[in-house]
Design a protein around this motif. Structure first.
Motif, short mmCIF file in Angstrom:
data_model
loop_
_atom_site.label_atom_id
_atom_site.label_comp_id
_atom_site.label_asym_id
_atom_site.label_seq_id
_atom_site.Cartn_x
_atom_site.Cartn_y
_atom_site.Cartn_z
N GLU A 53 -56.93 18.46 -6.15
CA GLU A 53 -57.44 18.90 -4.85
C GLU A 53 -56.64 18.38 -3.66
OE1 GLU A 53 -62.17 19.79 -5.59
OE2 GLU A 53 -61.54 17.71 -5.25
N SER A 54 -55.98 17.25 -3.82
CA SER A 54 -55.27 16.66 -2.68
C SER A 54 -53.75 16.77 -2.78
CB SER A 54 -55.66 15.18 -2.54
OG SER A 54 -55.30 14.46 -3.71
N LEU A 55 -53.24 17.64 -3.65
CA LEU A 55 -51.79 17.77 -3.79
C LEU A 55 -51.16 18.38 -2.55
CD1 LEU A 55 -51.00 18.92 -7.45
CD2 LEU A 55 -51.42 16.63 -6.55
N SER A 56 -49.95 17.95 -2.26
CA SER A 56 -49.18 18.53 -1.15
C SER A 56 -48.47 19.79 -1.66
CB SER A 56 -48.15 17.53 -0.66
OG SER A 56 -47.16 17.32 -1.66
N PRO A 57 -48.02 20.65 -0.76
CA PRO A 57 -47.28 21.85 -1.18
C PRO A 57 -46.08 21.53 -2.08
CG PRO A 57 -47.89 22.05 1.12
CD PRO A 57 -48.27 20.66 0.71
N GLY A 58 -45.38 20.45 -1.76
CA GLY A 58 -44.22 20.08 -2.56
C GLY A 58 -44.58 19.65 -3.97
N GLN A 59 -45.73 19.04 -4.13
CA GLN A 59 -46.15 18.59 -5.46
C GLN A 59 -46.47 19.78 -6.37
OE1 GLN A 59 -49.21 15.82 -3.96
NE2 GLN A 59 -48.21 14.24 -5.19
N TRP A 60 -46.99 20.84 -5.82
CA TRP A 60 -47.33 22.02 -6.62
C TRP A 60 -46.08 22.65 -7.24
CZ3 TRP A 60 -51.83 23.16 -8.55
CH2 TRP A 60 -53.00 22.77 -7.88
N THR A 61 -44.94 22.52 -6.59
CA THR A 61 -43.72 23.14 -7.10
C THR A 61 -42.89 22.18 -7.93
OG1 THR A 61 -42.51 22.58 -5.07
CG2 THR A 61 -43.61 24.72 -5.13
N GLN A 62 -43.39 20.99 -8.16
CA GLN A 62 -42.68 20.00 -8.97
C GLN A 62 -42.68 20.43 -10.43
OE1 GLN A 62 -43.56 16.01 -7.86
NE2 GLN A 62 -43.03 15.17 -9.87
N PRO A 63 -41.57 20.24 -11.16
CA PRO A 63 -41.54 20.59 -12.58
C PRO A 63 -42.59 19.81 -13.39
CG PRO A 63 -39.32 20.26 -11.76
CD PRO A 63 -40.26 19.77 -10.68
N SER A 64 -43.26 20.49 -14.29
CA SER A 64 -44.19 19.83 -15.20
C SER A 64 -43.43 19.38 -16.44
CB SER A 64 -45.30 20.82 -15.61
OG SER A 64 -44.77 21.78 -16.52
N LEU A 65 -44.14 18.86 -17.42
CA LEU A 65 -43.50 18.49 -18.68
C LEU A 65 -43.19 19.70 -19.54
CD1 LEU A 65 -45.38 15.25 -19.84
CD2 LEU A 65 -43.32 15.47 -18.43
N CYS A 66 -43.73 20.88 -19.19
CA CYS A 66 -43.44 22.12 -19.91
C CYS A 66 -42.16 22.71 -19.34
CB CYS A 66 -44.58 23.12 -19.76
SG CYS A 66 -46.16 22.56 -20.42
N PRO A 67 -41.10 22.83 -20.13
CA PRO A 67 -39.82 23.34 -19.62
C PRO A 67 -39.98 24.69 -18.93
CG PRO A 67 -39.53 22.45 -21.81
CD PRO A 67 -41.01 22.47 -21.56
N GLY A 68 -39.49 24.77 -17.70
CA GLY A 68 -39.53 26.02 -16.96
C GLY A 68 -40.81 26.28 -16.20
#
Length: 215
Positions: free
Chosen positions: A23-38
């Motif tokens: 709920e408190s993520l910044s816009p930049g955090q949403w576009t950060q790569p996850s552990l799932c490639p791609g």
């Protein structure tokens, strides 16, 4: 071994815990790569929305549309459920949090999804998740007995005796590899491994095998 835990209460609780973290993520955090490639963080959330809505019948229809290519069907699901904004996707995840729909798969797959994808999101963001040990163990038991082509980790575990010091879990035969339930679950699920998470005579070989398979 511990008794089989109830699946849906844990899944619903984990969905809510993830909602709280997102709920408190910044816009930049949403576009950060996850552990799932791609996949970025928003993609993983869209996948969780898609699978929470998937029924046995819709799963079969989606597989037919994807010509029975599981990865293609998954990609279509992300495209379908990834809203224009992360906040809108999160709102939809919140709306279907208590869904008990599921594809034609073992109930333990819901635990695998809730826990592993929870970590896929949290770890890159520096967040820490806590999960019921009996649920992590049930997810791990499923993964080590299921082939990688079906999303499991049987091949990754093969050739080692896996043990968890935080439970009575043990599986397989061969050089001993000791790690927490969560570390073992993430490892056999194909996520990045860290040598310091494992000990035992087979630890170095286990980590090396997984690192080689990821390249």
């Amino acid at each position: 071994m511990s008794s089989r835990p109830p699946v849906w209460p844990t899944v619903h609780n984990e969905r809510q815990a993830l909602i709280n973290d997102l709920e408190s993520l910044s816009p930049g955090q949403w576009t950060q790569p996850s552990l799932c490639p791609g996949w970025d963080i928003h993609d993983v959330l869209a996948h969780l929305v898609d699978t929470a809505k998937t029924t046995r019948l819709s799963f079969l229809r989606q597989m037919v549309a994807a010509k029975f290519d599981f990865d293609t069907a998954t990609a279509h699901g992300i495209t379908r459920e990834r809203a224009a904004t992360p906040q809108a996707t999160l709102a939809e995840f919140r709306r279907i949090r208590e869904s008990t729909r599921t594809a034609p798969a073992a109930p333990a797959t819901r635990l695998v999804e809730a826990i592993v994808h929870g970590e896929d999101i949290r770890r890159p963001l520096g967040l820490t998740g806590t999960y019921p040990s009996e649920s992590v163990e049930a997810a791990l038991q499923y993964q080590v007995k299921t082939g990688a082509s079906l999303g499991g980790g049987k091949e990754r575990a093969l050739g080692f005796r896996l043990q968890a010091p935080d439970s009575q879990f043990h599986h397989g035969s061969g050089p001993e590899v000791e790690g927490t339930l969560l570390a073992l679950l993430m490892a056999v699920s194909g996520r990045p491994v860290h040598a310091e998470d494992f000990s035992g005579e087979g630890a170095a070989s286990f980590v090396g095998k997984l690192e080689q398979a990821s390249h």
